[in-house]
Scaffold this motif. Structure first.
Motif, mmCIF file in Angstrom:
data_model
loop_
_atom_site.group_PDB
_atom_site.id
_atom_site.type_symbol
_atom_site.label_atom_id
_atom_site.label_comp_id
_atom_site.label_asym_id
_atom_site.label_seq_id
_atom_site.Cartn_x
_atom_site.Cartn_y
_atom_site.Cartn_z
ATOM 1 N N GLY A 1 -59.160 -13.094 56.103
ATOM 2 C CA GLY A 1 -58.618 -14.266 55.443
ATOM 3 C C GLY A 1 -57.115 -14.276 55.315
ATOM 4 O O GLY A 1 -56.564 -15.137 54.654
ATOM 5 N N VAL A 2 -56.412 -13.333 55.942
ATOM 6 C CA VAL A 2 -54.955 -13.281 55.840
ATOM 7 C C VAL A 2 -54.311 -13.272 57.220
ATOM 8 O O VAL A 2 -53.233 -12.747 57.404
ATOM 9 N N GLY A 3 -54.996 -13.856 58.206
ATOM 10 C CA GLY A 3 -54.434 -13.883 59.542
ATOM 11 C C GLY A 3 -54.906 -12.709 60.366
ATOM 12 O O GLY A 3 -55.762 -11.912 59.965
ATOM 13 N N SER A 4 -54.314 -12.581 61.537
ATOM 14 C CA SER A 4 -54.747 -11.542 62.466
ATOM 15 C C SER A 4 -54.131 -10.186 62.179
ATOM 16 O O SER A 4 -54.640 -9.157 62.616
ATOM 17 N N GLY A 5 -53.021 -10.157 61.442
ATOM 18 C CA GLY A 5 -52.368 -8.887 61.158
ATOM 19 C C GLY A 5 -52.856 -8.273 59.863
ATOM 20 O O GLY A 5 -53.501 -8.912 59.034
ATOM 21 N N VAL B 1 -52.023 -6.866 56.266
ATOM 22 C CA VAL B 1 -51.005 -6.969 55.228
ATOM 23 C C VAL B 1 -50.962 -5.640 54.475
ATOM 24 O O VAL B 1 -51.925 -5.290 53.781
ATOM 25 N N PRO B 2 -49.879 -4.852 54.605
ATOM 26 C CA PRO B 2 -49.877 -3.507 54.016
ATOM 27 C C PRO B 2 -49.741 -3.505 52.509
ATOM 28 O O PRO B 2 -50.186 -2.586 51.840
ATOM 29 N N GLY B 3 -49.108 -4.526 51.953
ATOM 30 C CA GLY B 3 -48.826 -4.486 50.519
ATOM 31 C C GLY B 3 -47.690 -3.524 50.228
ATOM 32 O O GLY B 3 -47.112 -2.893 51.111
ATOM 33 N N SER C 1 -52.300 -2.752 49.653
ATOM 34 C CA SER C 1 -53.391 -3.622 50.091
ATOM 35 C C SER C 1 -54.512 -2.806 50.715
ATOM 36 O O SER C 1 -54.269 -1.880 51.498
ATOM 37 N N GLN C 2 -55.745 -3.169 50.358
ATOM 38 C CA GLN C 2 -56.935 -2.592 50.978
ATOM 39 C C GLN C 2 -57.607 -3.607 51.898
ATOM 40 O O GLN C 2 -58.739 -3.419 52.322
ATOM 41 N N GLU D 1 -46.058 -0.851 46.791
ATOM 42 C CA GLU D 1 -46.249 -0.313 45.445
ATOM 43 C C GLU D 1 -45.158 -0.846 44.536
ATOM 44 O O GLU D 1 -43.981 -0.550 44.709
ATOM 45 N N GLY D 2 -45.555 -1.658 43.554
ATOM 46 C CA GLY D 2 -44.618 -2.205 42.607
ATOM 47 C C GLY D 2 -44.363 -1.268 41.444
ATOM 48 O O GLY D 2 -44.925 -0.163 41.354
ATOM 49 N N LEU D 3 -43.522 -1.728 40.520
ATOM 50 C CA LEU D 3 -43.143 -0.898 39.372
ATOM 51 C C LEU D 3 -44.338 -0.569 38.501
ATOM 52 O O LEU D 3 -44.544 0.589 38.133
ATOM 53 N N PHE D 4 -45.140 -1.566 38.139
ATOM 54 C CA PHE D 4 -46.281 -1.327 37.263
ATOM 55 C C PHE D 4 -47.282 -0.378 37.912
ATOM 56 O O PHE D 4 -47.834 0.514 37.253
ATOM 57 N N ALA D 5 -47.535 -0.555 39.202
ATOM 58 C CA ALA D 5 -48.477 0.319 39.905
ATOM 59 C C ALA D 5 -47.969 1.757 39.953
ATOM 60 O O ALA D 5 -48.743 2.709 39.792
ATOM 61 N N ALA D 6 -46.667 1.929 40.165
ATOM 62 C CA ALA D 6 -46.097 3.278 40.233
ATOM 63 C C ALA D 6 -46.211 4.000 38.888
ATOM 64 O O ALA D 6 -46.550 5.181 38.829
ATOM 65 N N ILE D 7 -45.917 3.274 37.798
ATOM 66 C CA ILE D 7 -45.998 3.920 36.482
ATOM 67 C C ILE D 7 -47.441 4.206 36.116
ATOM 68 O O ILE D 7 -47.756 5.272 35.558
#
Length: 484
Positions: free
Chosen positions: A273-277, A279-281, A266-267, A283-289
């Motif tokens: 718009g996602v609350g006060s904290g 959100v780190p996100g 996550s950038q 790395e999923g499989l597609f992003a890693a490949i």
């Protein structure tokens, strides 16, 4: 004087039948019956989409292990041999082996008296030489370089015409009685032999918190329906909220896998718009490949076996894992069947049907669920996630995901918790857990209905939570198939 209104008046009829004048009717009010007779009702729903769940991919190819931190870090080995790409020839016999673009991080570790192969990747010219001088790249940004003497006496500037030179070390050569301290030269002050300190690539991933909730009021929990509940997890009954709660759970279990397949770092900053904290996100499989693996665009059976052989040649340059799993969408799976069928006559092309006792007919009847090409074994199966119309199955064309090649087996990694090298699957899930809390898959009830008595809320709240991430090790051995 007649009484108005009149109640209970029934008009007699000569026939024994239901008429508006002698039977209570509800077809003109809010409780509208289509007819006064009970219809023939099929109590169970028709499962027109079959089993709708999509999870199961990660269970087939990986494992799940606990973690206790906000981040999982692992290291991967670099290549063993010394080689430099994109080298240049500024003049004479000098070759710049640490390009300016990477001078701050790439160090020249070729020593004097090393024997090297010099290749022009454009013209195909080749020469072998011995290194007579070596300059390491300075931290300030200076390029590293070597000075060579070719064994055939031909000046490298006259033999190499492009600016894209590859250099790799294949050995060394020393004269009798030479000294390693002075690089094999008698003259003092020359550069000593460079000791190569191994380096590694470090990668990390962060777990993502996945949540869902289902709420049903106490009144609706007591409402019975005509249709019998029937879901994939075996839930049954005539209380409709059971179906809704069950489907929420099944959908959440699918999210546990889909989030790790589709996840992205996550950038988004705090308060966006996602609350006060923040959100780190993850790395999923597609992003890693896409980031560290291999991407095959537009694989079709029309290109024949040669296109697939190019994938094998690329795997040869990587880890060369012998056994691999192919998870494909329908069209790509059929392309593989067509490709293999085109060369199956007489076992041409080195394709063997070893999984089917070398019976070509049996392999064709079963649809090529496994085959061997070269020194690699491939096991092919359909991936429901890529075929489902509500997810990836509804996307085709440019950049659509059409399959993935996952190496089977395990890799050796250093576990900082255990303090030793252990073997783990290339693809595995890490979830947050400790002695105090296990966040692999949590579910709990709140409210004052359905057996939960935790608040004054006249409802039952079903909560689901998990915190996990996917570790994609050695992504250079994975292949992602994309559409064109």
């Amino acid at each position: 004087m007649a009484l108005s209104p009149q109640f209970g008046g029934i008009v007699p009829s000569q026939l024994q039948q239901l008429l508006p004048t002698n039977y209570l009717q509800f077809n003109n009010g809010t409780n509208d019956f289509a007819q006064q007779y009970l219809p023939e009702i099929y109590e169970q729903e028709v499962e027109r989409y079959g089993n709708r769940t999509l999870s199961g991919f990660l269970k087939m190819v990986g494992a799940e292990m606990p973690m206790t931190s906000d981040q999982v870090i692992w290291s991967e080995q670099n290549r063993l041999h010394i080689a430099y790409d994109n080298c240049t020839l500024p003049g004479g016999e000098v070759i710049v082996v640490a390009p300016a673009a990477g001078a701050a991080t790439v160090q020249n570790v070729i020593s004097v008296n090393d024997t090297v192969v010099i290749l022009d990747t454009v013209s195909g010219a080749e020469n072998k030489a011995i290194v007579t001088a070596s300059v390491q790249a300075a931290v300030g940004g200076a390029d590293g370089s070597i000075t060579v003497a070719t064994f055939n006496g031909v000046n490298v500037n006259g033999n190499f015409t492009s600016g894209n030179i590859k250099v790799f070390v294949y050995g060394s050569a020393y004269a009798k009685g030479s000294s390693m301290v002075n690089g094999g030269n008698v003259a003092a002050g020359t550069q000593p032999r460079i000791s190569v300190t191994p380096s590694f690539q470090q990668y990390s991933n962060s777990p993502v918190i996945i949540r869902d909730q289902y709420i049903i009021s106490g009144s609706d929990m007591a409402q019975i329906g005509w249709v019998e509940v029937a879901t994939e997890d075996g839930t049954s009954g005539f209380l409709w909220y059971l179906k809704a709660e069950s489907e929420t759970r099944l959908r959440f279990e699918d999210y546990l896998e889909m989030a790790l397949v589709e996840g992205e770092y996550s950038q988004i900053g705090a308060g966006a718009g996602v609350g006060s904290g923040v959100v780190p996100g993850t790395e999923g499989l597609f992003a890693a490949i896409n980031s560290r693996g291999n991407v095959e665009v537009g694989f079709t059976a029309a290109a024949g076996i040669s296109e697939f052989d190019n994938i094998l040649k690329n795997l040869d340059t990587q880890g060369a894992i012998e056994e691999n799993m192919l998870f494909l969408q329908r069209q790509t799976s059929l392309d593989f069947d067509d490709m293999l069928a085109a060369i199956s006559s007489g076992g041409a092309g080195g394709t063997a049907f070893g999984l089917f006792e070398n019976s070509e007919e049996m392999a064709l009847n079963l649809g090529f669920s496994g085959f061997r090409r070269g020194s690699y074994d491939f096991y092919k199966t359909d991936w429901k996630y890529l075929n489902d119309a509500s997810t990836r199955g509804g996307i085709s064309g440019i950049n659509s995901i059409e399959g993935v090649l996952v190496p089977a087996g395990t890799s050796t990694v250093y576990d900082q918790v255990l303090g030793t090298n252990i073997r783990r699957p290339f693809l595995h899930v890490r979830y947050r857990a400790s002695q105090g809390d296990d966040r692999r898959m949590k579910s709990w009830l709140t409210g004052s209905a359905g057996g939960a008595f935790t608040s004054t809320l006249d409802a039952m709240e079903v909560n689901f939570l998990s915190e996990r991430c996917l570790v994609t090790q050695a992504a250079n051995n994975f292949v992602l198939f994309k559409g064109i």
